[in-house]
Design an enzyme around this catalytic site. Structure first.
Site, short mmCIF file in Angstrom:
data_model
loop_
_atom_site.label_atom_id
_atom_site.label_comp_id
_atom_site.label_asym_id
_atom_site.label_seq_id
_atom_site.Cartn_x
_atom_site.Cartn_y
_atom_site.Cartn_z
N ASN A 91 0.80 -1.23 0.00
CA ASN A 91 0.00 0.00 0.00
C ASN A 91 0.84 1.28 0.00
O ASN A 91 0.35 2.33 -0.41
CB ASN A 91 -0.93 -0.04 1.23
N TYR A 156 2.90 9.03 -11.91
CA TYR A 156 2.12 8.32 -10.88
C TYR A 156 1.12 7.35 -11.53
O TYR A 156 1.04 6.17 -11.17
CB TYR A 156 1.39 9.35 -10.02
N LYS A 160 0.85 3.16 -11.40
CA LYS A 160 -0.33 2.41 -10.94
C LYS A 160 -0.87 1.49 -12.04
O LYS A 160 -1.40 0.42 -11.75
CB LYS A 160 -1.41 3.37 -10.43
P1 NAD Z 1 -0.29 8.82 2.74
O1 NAD Z 1 0.67 9.80 2.16
O2 NAD Z 1 -1.27 9.26 3.76
O3 NAD Z 1 0.51 7.56 3.33
C1 NAD Z 1 1.53 6.98 2.60
C2 NAD Z 1 2.19 5.87 3.39
O4 NAD Z 1 3.24 5.34 2.56
C3 NAD Z 1 2.86 6.34 4.67
O5 NAD Z 1 2.73 5.33 5.65
C4 NAD Z 1 4.33 6.49 4.29
O6 NAD Z 1 5.23 6.28 5.36
C5 NAD Z 1 4.46 5.37 3.26
N1 NAD Z 1 5.58 5.64 2.35
C6 NAD Z 1 5.73 6.69 1.49
N2 NAD Z 1 6.93 6.59 0.87
C7 NAD Z 1 7.54 5.47 1.34
C8 NAD Z 1 8.78 4.84 1.09
N3 NAD Z 1 9.69 5.35 0.25
N4 NAD Z 1 9.06 3.69 1.75
C9 NAD Z 1 8.18 3.16 2.62
N5 NAD Z 1 6.98 3.71 2.89
C10 NAD Z 1 6.67 4.85 2.27
O7 NAD Z 1 -1.02 8.20 1.47
P2 NAD Z 1 -2.41 7.44 1.26
O8 NAD Z 1 -3.34 8.38 0.62
O9 NAD Z 1 -2.82 6.71 2.49
O10 NAD Z 1 -1.95 6.42 0.13
C11 NAD Z 1 -1.82 5.03 0.32
C12 NAD Z 1 -1.89 4.37 -1.03
O11 NAD Z 1 -3.13 4.68 -1.66
C13 NAD Z 1 -0.80 4.84 -2.01
O12 NAD Z 1 -0.31 3.74 -2.73
C14 NAD Z 1 -1.55 5.78 -2.93
O13 NAD Z 1 -0.97 5.86 -4.21
C15 NAD Z 1 -2.92 5.13 -2.98
N6 NAD Z 1 -4.02 6.03 -3.37
C16 NAD Z 1 -4.36 7.11 -2.63
C17 NAD Z 1 -5.41 7.94 -3.04
C18 NAD Z 1 -5.83 9.16 -2.26
O14 NAD Z 1 -6.70 9.90 -2.76
N7 NAD Z 1 -5.31 9.41 -1.08
C19 NAD Z 1 -6.09 7.63 -4.22
C20 NAD Z 1 -5.72 6.52 -4.96
C21 NAD Z 1 -4.69 5.72 -4.51
#
Ligand code: NAD
Length: 249
Positions: A91, A156, A160
């Site tokens: 994730n 990005y 994905k």
């Molecule tokens: P967030 O930024 O709140 O959390 C990201 C998490 O990833 C954190 O725990 C961080 O420590 C970890 N992380 C980031 N870079 C890292 C690295 N180099 N090594 C290890 N860990 C790392 O993001 P989120 O919104 O909770 O996103 C989680 C997932 O959901 C991601 O893959 C993101 O692409 C996907 N996503 C998010 C959204 C959205 O709208 N928030 C939409 C579609 C997909």
């Protein structure tokens, strides 16, 4: 639903991953809480314990997804502690907002290093143990832009799309070992990532286009992961579940 299962959830120090961890813990799983920084995973552990989750079911471990050298020892630490891995939720991720014509190769490499190659390398390490253990469930976090594309987010969105390809190909190859591989594709979710990458005007536009007329709370996502992680999805592999309030259809 997850009693006796061991789950690694990358990127669970906050955001969507944290909500998945809360739900898995409430379903009695043992959960490895991961994030890029040690203090981040320690804080998440503290918060979960303060909220009443069993401390012995929580194992905070920092892991840098762009440094595959760490992966073997990371996986070994989990095996040493709990003896197996049943569930891997890939994730962790980063995003960026740069017009393609201003983008650089380095920016694409960084994006793919964390969002794609980190997932490939960690999955390879974990899948070896799952094969020995008779199976497992791997769940990748994709995104709506991995299917629909994203303006200003070519790096990005491409990472994905690669995750989607990885998911269905691994489902075909690892099915022979009873390892299921699926993905969840969120829409717009209220996390730090969304707040850093989408301005207010864009956020409103996305909400207006969403049939359920709001953005998701991270908790809205967690149920799809629970379904895919648990044995009730025992014949489900190679799927990409959209959890986007109807935005993509
Ligand atoms: P967030 O930024 O709140 O959390 C990201 C998490 O990833 C954190 O725990 C961080 O420590 C970890 N992380 C980031 N870079 C890292 C690295 N180099 N090594 C290890 N860990 C790392 O993001 P989120 O919104 O909770 O996103 C989680 C997932 O959901 C991601 O893959 C993101 O692409 C996907 N996503 C998010 C959204 C959205 O709208 N928030 C939409 C579609 C997909």
């Amino acid at each position: 639903m997850l009693e006796g299962k061991v789950a690694i959830i990358t990127g669970s120090s906050r955001g969507i991953g944290y909500s998945i961890a809360e739900l898995f813990l409430s379903e009695k799983a043992k959960v490895v809480i991961c994030g890029s920084k040690k203090d981040g995973v320690e804080k998440a552990r503290e918060k979960l314990v303060n909220d009443g989750y069993e401390p012995e079911n929580i194992f905070p471990l920092a892991i840098n997804m762009s440094n595959p050298i760490e992966f073997k020892s990371f996986v070994q630490e989990v095996i040493n502690k709990w003896g197996k891995i049943d569930i891997l939720v890939n994730n962790a991720g980063i995003t960026a907002n740069v017009p393609f014509l201003e983008s650089t190769r380095e920016q694409f490499v960084k994006m793919f290093d964390i969002n794609f190659f980190g997932v490939v390398d960690l999955t390879r390490e974990v899948a070896k143990f799952m094969k020995e253990n008779g199976g497992g469930s791997i769940i990748n976090t994709s995104s709506m832009v991995g299917i629909n594309g994203g303006r200003g987010q070519v790096d990005y969105a491409s990472s994905k799309s690669a995750i989607n390809g990885l998911t269905i190909s691994l489902a075909k190859e690892l099915g022979a070992y009873n390892i299921r591989v699926n993905a969840v594709a969120p829409g717009v979710v209220g996390t730090d990532m969304m707040r850093d990458s989408v301005n207010e005007q864009m956020k409103q536009a996305l909400i207006n286009m969403t049939p359920l007329h709001r953005m998701a709370d991270p908790k809205d996502l967690a149920g799809a992961y629970l379904y895919l992680a648990s044995d009730i999805s025992s014949f489900t592999t190679g799927t990409i579940i959209k959890v986007d309030g109807g935005l993509m259809m």
